[in-house]
Design a protein around this motif. Sequence first.
Motif, mmCIF file in Angstrom:
data_model
loop_
_atom_site.group_PDB
_atom_site.id
_atom_site.type_symbol
_atom_site.label_atom_id
_atom_site.label_comp_id
_atom_site.label_asym_id
_atom_site.label_seq_id
_atom_site.Cartn_x
_atom_site.Cartn_y
_atom_site.Cartn_z
ATOM 1 N N MET A 1 20.441 72.279 27.725
ATOM 2 C CA MET A 1 20.272 73.451 29.417
ATOM 3 C C MET A 1 20.274 75.066 29.009
ATOM 4 N N THR A 2 19.833 75.373 27.543
ATOM 5 C CA THR A 2 19.756 76.368 27.439
ATOM 6 C C THR A 2 18.598 77.391 27.912
ATOM 7 N N PRO A 3 17.688 78.453 28.688
ATOM 8 C CA PRO A 3 16.223 79.110 28.781
ATOM 9 C C PRO A 3 15.905 79.219 27.103
ATOM 10 N N ALA A 4 14.942 79.115 26.869
ATOM 11 C CA ALA A 4 14.535 79.562 26.036
ATOM 12 C C ALA A 4 14.643 81.418 25.344
ATOM 13 N N PRO A 5 14.910 82.059 24.495
ATOM 14 C CA PRO A 5 13.880 81.150 23.491
ATOM 15 C C PRO A 5 15.925 80.638 22.845
ATOM 16 N N VAL A 6 15.803 79.444 21.716
ATOM 17 C CA VAL A 6 16.784 78.750 21.601
ATOM 18 C C VAL A 6 17.585 79.687 20.945
ATOM 19 N N PRO A 7 19.286 79.776 20.879
ATOM 20 C CA PRO A 7 19.944 80.421 19.745
ATOM 21 C C PRO A 7 19.149 79.691 19.075
#
Length: 256
Positions: A218-224
Amino acid sequence: MITDCHLHSFARTSGPQTGAYVPPARDIHDFMAEAAPLGVRRAVVVQASVDGTDNSRLVTVLNADGPVALRGVAMIDPDTADLTSLHAAGIRATRIQDRARLGDSALATLPDIARTVADVGWHIELNTEPQSFDRIAKMLPTLPEGLRLILDHIGHVDPMAPDALWRLLDSDRVWVKLSPTRVSNDIGRYADLTGLIARIGAAFPEQIIWGSDWPHVMTPAPVPEIPPMLDLCRDALDSRTFRRCMWDNPQRLYGF
């Protein structure tokens, strides 16, 4: 040496969706392959919401072989959970979801759950936000002596207006997890959090831990990625406080 105090583990094969998101096909071995070369030697697996209060996947994960020692944080049904067995499996805390904006607040259960888990020496991790801080502060005197509360994701504070956090930290009963990805508007660099983390570390060096939130559902791109998060903490904390955050404090909290 590093302790990652917040990650989730799923399965390499996709399964049915039972929660708010489709679990990524990544498991604890994928995490170890990514984190161990960065110096991560211990990690805490937080039970994902898609598993509800079924602790079986978490217990299996904690038995995994590899270069990273593991502990766990479980979601529990206090009426049915076998806390003694869960503790023996490596679980050291339970988690309460208090995200009113997501329609998912169980903060009212905190006093009862605290009394339940205090018997096995666990702490409670809160996925909460500033609008609940006053309510939590009023609950603190009613909780069992010695029980700690850990705020996930820096309590979801506004980096420019974090003062509501100090009242909780001043109690000495509340710790904060310096996981940056849910609060930063500068993912990958985190320059907007350097001052905040420096202030927290200077004032409360015994009450901080770090977690990556891998694999970033549930984290927007870019993936950390993990290295910039560690760079943030190295830049914001002096060397002694960095060691406390990454090694000494997790040792005390999770009993590695």
